[in-house]
Design an enzyme around this catalytic site. Structure first.
Site, PDB file in Angstrom:
ATOM      1  N   SER A  74       0.845  -1.189   0.000  1.00 44.25           N
ATOM      2  CA  SER A  74       0.000   0.000   0.000  1.00 44.25           C
ATOM      3  C   SER A  74       0.884   1.243   0.000  1.00 44.25           C
ATOM      4  O   SER A  74       1.658   1.444  -0.925  1.00 44.25           O
ATOM      5  CB  SER A  74      -0.953  -0.045   1.196  1.00 44.25           C
ATOM      6  OG  SER A  74      -1.984   0.897   1.051  1.00 44.25           O
ATOM      7  N   ASP A 119      -9.696  -3.872  -5.264  1.00 37.11           N
ATOM      8  CA  ASP A 119      -9.081  -3.046  -4.230  1.00 37.11           C
ATOM      9  C   ASP A 119      -9.725  -1.661  -4.200  1.00 37.11           C
ATOM     10  O   ASP A 119      -9.788  -0.973  -5.214  1.00 37.11           O
ATOM     11  CB  ASP A 119      -7.581  -2.922  -4.505  1.00 37.11           C
ATOM     12  CG  ASP A 119      -6.794  -2.415  -3.313  1.00 37.11           C
ATOM     13  OD1 ASP A 119      -7.367  -1.667  -2.493  1.00 37.11           O
ATOM     14  OD2 ASP A 119      -5.614  -2.775  -3.195  1.00 37.11           O
ATOM     15  N   HIS A 139      -7.946  -5.051  -1.214  1.00 36.97           N
ATOM     16  CA  HIS A 139      -6.732  -4.513  -0.609  1.00 36.97           C
ATOM     17  C   HIS A 139      -6.088  -5.480   0.392  1.00 36.97           C
ATOM     18  O   HIS A 139      -4.876  -5.584   0.458  1.00 36.97           O
ATOM     19  CB  HIS A 139      -7.062  -3.196   0.096  1.00 36.97           C
ATOM     20  CG  HIS A 139      -5.874  -2.343   0.363  1.00 36.97           C
ATOM     21  ND1 HIS A 139      -5.107  -1.799  -0.649  1.00 36.97           N
ATOM     22  CD2 HIS A 139      -5.312  -1.917   1.523  1.00 36.97           C
ATOM     23  CE1 HIS A 139      -4.136  -1.073  -0.115  1.00 36.97           C
ATOM     24  NE2 HIS A 139      -4.232  -1.135   1.197  1.00 36.97           N
TER      25      HIS A 139
END
Length: 716
Positions: free
Chosen positions: A568, A653, A688
């Site tokens: 991320s 995501d 995610h």
């Protein structure tokens, strides 16, 4: 305090890389051609700056544009290429998966916690991916009620996440949220715990958590925008009515703020929190009068953050008002604004006050000093306090589930790089500590077989960066060992050292694992965070490179055996450090990487964009745009030799859209020099956080490890 790139870091990295000569095992890769992404003309023009973006069309699946099917075809081709290139590791991946899964106790049970007369816990069954949420009335010897069987509910769903379990004050109803897409959009359901039936009430597009008023029939919840996924409104729902007519009790006008709603531990208040990076505001309501209006505790002020902890006779407020590292103040229940605040725990330059956990007679203060978390138990009767002792050089400790307000027992969690996750009960009056449960590692695990260290790397500017390490006993510091360096470095999130049974598969094959506690986190206090955000963001990247160089200089590894991993915002870190110092790493794993910073932050239709302005800046402002563009990985790809890369993402995501890593990989391949491989793996079912099952995620870990082992010539 604008900080330019430190070219001495780059020169130093190149010198180390050249002296090392890349003597590591050269992986043997199949003779396969990587997908070549089509280039299409798209110009971005802003602030008088024109940028050609050949791969902008990859947004189309997200935007539902004309090239949606072409995007899916490209991602599928990348998956097939990755599978081909990693074909010879399939057996190793399966062995790694079984090895890591074999350490997990399949039939297990969490430590029960008491709330309103019931003991709640989860338990897992042999061979099952999920769990069951259960309770017993009055005693652990009571009859078990299975409130939710997540294993059964998840059947037929590639992804299933349940969250926000909230039992009504009368103990008869359970509200919970479900996401089956992995975009963190939850539907709230309510179950009658006496009949086992779901009520007709269904609330879509929420954050997943519902807060009960004291009447056991009114719920408050956070509603999300359908496009941006921003948490925009707090609504009130009365059981038996349609959620389509739920009244809005709070409407956030600042699209840089996150909002949420919760109930105080003492059950007296419903509280709405609205906050960004720089300022916040709390609204309160008596939980006995859910139809009344919320009132502001203290109107928001520029650059002032605060949170509220209700006690029986007063409020405690944690705030940075005139206190960089935060302080604790108190005020009467009927006079809550700033002029009524009185210091209880004053500001300290060397201690960050991170959080409060309240009880009837005590408050537990979580603090950070020298990069480590401390917990102070403070008596509300005489303000005397004492600290808990943990006895390790590097560790993670945190208050666990403490639902009972009228209790003298603090439950806390503890772990380190060598200590499995442990749950303790601590009697705050007698100071007795009881281990309730420690994660069991099947197959045998002995902490004394591993060594953990906490060192400090010094940056080119003289800043000392904590580094936590773990390795198998017998390790020799001769520069020949492989080392995986991990970091995050954003949002003030501290990456504290924790135990991982899966990581043993890495350590047992000779790897050193290290965490760089770089600026952008909050390990060393609030300033640590502020020195790694906005116009100081490059400190995060140079810190990481300096930590890597330090580990090489200390003979833990060499650049031929050095690997980096981040996800991320940590994936942004990976993209930045390979642009900054490409020859320092033999391989890099970038998970769901935020690498197209400028384009994403310019597009307010992308989920969460405006919430991030206080972290990265608003590129509609030229100064922020120029700075962002100077480090954004996608913008700064050059014709040079990059390290071997494994890039992973999820089609659904909601935090970092799939097209960021896809565009990045395509541009890297088209631009780079040399023969190092770049692999892209897109999970077509997840978002995610990856897989939702407790075993499925290990397949991703196995792929990551197999990639590293292939580069190191480790085949078993």
């Amino acid at each position: 305090m604008y900080k330019k790139w430190n070219y001495m870091i780059i020169i130093g990295a190149m010198a180390i890389a050249c002296s090392d000569k890349k003597i590591a095992h050269l992986a043997s890769w199949p003779d396969a051609s990587a997908p070549v992404a089509e280039k299409k003309n798209h110009e971005r023009v802003i602030h008088g700056d024109t940028v050609q973006d050949d791969y902008y069309w990859m947004n189309d699946y997200f935007k539902k544009g004309p090239d949606s099917s072409k995007v899916l075809a490209y991602l599928t081709a990348e998956n097939e290429y990755t599978a081909t290139m990693m074909k010879d590791t399939e057996g190793l991946q399966e062995r790694l998966f079984q090895e890591m899964k074999g350490r997990v106790k399949e039939k297990d049970e969490s430590v029960p916690y008491l709330k309103n007369g019931y003991y709640y816990y989860t338990r897992t069954d042999e061979g099952k991916q999920y769990y069951k949420f259960c309770r017993k009335k009055g005693s652990l010897d009571g009859k078990e009620e299975v409130l939710l069987d997540i294993d059964a509910l998840a059947e037929g769903h590639p992804y299933y996440a349940a969250t926000g379990f909230s039992v009504s004050p009368d103990n008869k109803l359970l509200a919970f949220g479900v996401d089956t897409v992995s975009r963190r959009e939850y539907t709230i359901y309510v179950k009658n715990l006496e009949t086992g039936a779901l009520l007709a009430d269904r609330i879509d597009r929420t954050e997943g958590e519902a807060t009960w008023a004291n009447d056991s029939k009114t719920l408050f919840y956070t509603s999300k925008n359908a496009v941006t996924l921003l948490s925009e409104k707090i609504k009130r729902h009365l059981l038996g009515t349609s959620s389509k007519v739920d009244p809005v009790v709070y409407d956030e006008q600042d699209n840089t703020n996150y909002i949420g709603v919760e109930k105080s531990k003492n059950g007296r208040y419903i509280m709405i929190y609205s906050g960004g990076t720089l300022s916040s505001e709390v609204f309160i309501l008596n939980a006995d009068t859910p139809d009344a209006a919320f009132t502001s505790f203290q109107p928001r002020r520029k650059d002032v953050l605060y949170s509220v902890t209700p006690l029986a006779d007063r409020f405690l407020v944690l705030t940075n008002d005139g206190a960089k590292n935060f302080k604790v103040v108190e005020c009467p229940l009927d006079k809550t604004t700033k002029e009524n605040w009185k210091d209880v725990i004053p500001h300290r330059a060397d201690v960050l006050v991170a959080g409060l956990d309240e009880f009837k007679d005590f408050v537990v203060v979580s603090e950070r000093k020298n990069g480590l978390t401390q917990m102070a138990v403070r008596s509300l009767k005489d303000n005397k306090q004492h600290y808990l002792d943990f006895g390790e050089a590097a560790y993670t400790v945190y208050p666990s589930i403490n639902e009972e307000y009228d209790s003298q027992v603090l439950r806390y969690g503890y772990t380190s790089l060598v200590t499995p996750s442990s749950t303790f009960d601590y009697n705050m009056q007698t100071k007795e500590k009881t281990l309730k449960k420690q994660q069991e590692v099947l197959g045998g695990y002995h902490a004394e077989d591993y060594v953990t260290e906490r060192l400090f790397a010094t940056t080119a500017g003289g800043t000392k960066i904590p580094v936590s390490l773990v390795y198998k006993k017998g390790f020799e510091k001769n520069g020949k060992a492989p080392l995986l360096l991990y970091a995050y470095g954003s949002y003030g999130m501290s990456m504290d050292p924790t135990f991982s049974s899966a990581r043993l598969s890495l350590l047992d094959r000779g790897f050193v694992y290290a965490i760089a506690h770089i600026r952008g986190g909050e390990e060393m206090g609030r300033q640590w965070y502020e020195d790694g955000k906005m116009m100081h963001k490059k400190n995060t990247f140079t810190d990481f490179v300096d930590c890597a160089q330090f580990l090489i200089q200390e003979n833990f590894t060499s650049s031929s055996h050095l690997y980096a991993q981040g996800g991320s915002a940590g994936g942004l870190l990976m993209g930045a450090i390979i642009n900054l110092s490409p020859s320092l790493w033999n391989g890099v794993i970038a998970q769901v990487p935020f690498v197209d910073v400028v384009n994403t932050m310019l597009d307010e239709t992308i989920p969460l964009t405006t919430n991030e302005y206080d972290e990265w800046g608003n590129p509609n402002e030229k100064q922020a745009y120029d700075y962002m563009k100077s480090y954004s990985p996608y913008e700064n790809i050059e014709a040079k030799e990059y390290p071997n890369l494994l890039v992973t993402t999820g089609l659904h995501d909601s935090q970092v859209q799939y097209f960021e890593p896809a565009k990045w990989v395509a541009k890297l391949r088209a631009t780079k020099k040399g023969n190092h491989v770049i692999l892209l793996k897109t999970d077509m079912d997840y978002g995610h956080g990856g897989a939702s099952g407790r075993f499925d995620y290990l397949k991703d870990v196995a792929l990551n490890y197999a990639f590293l082992f292939k580069l190191e010539g480790i085949s078993d």
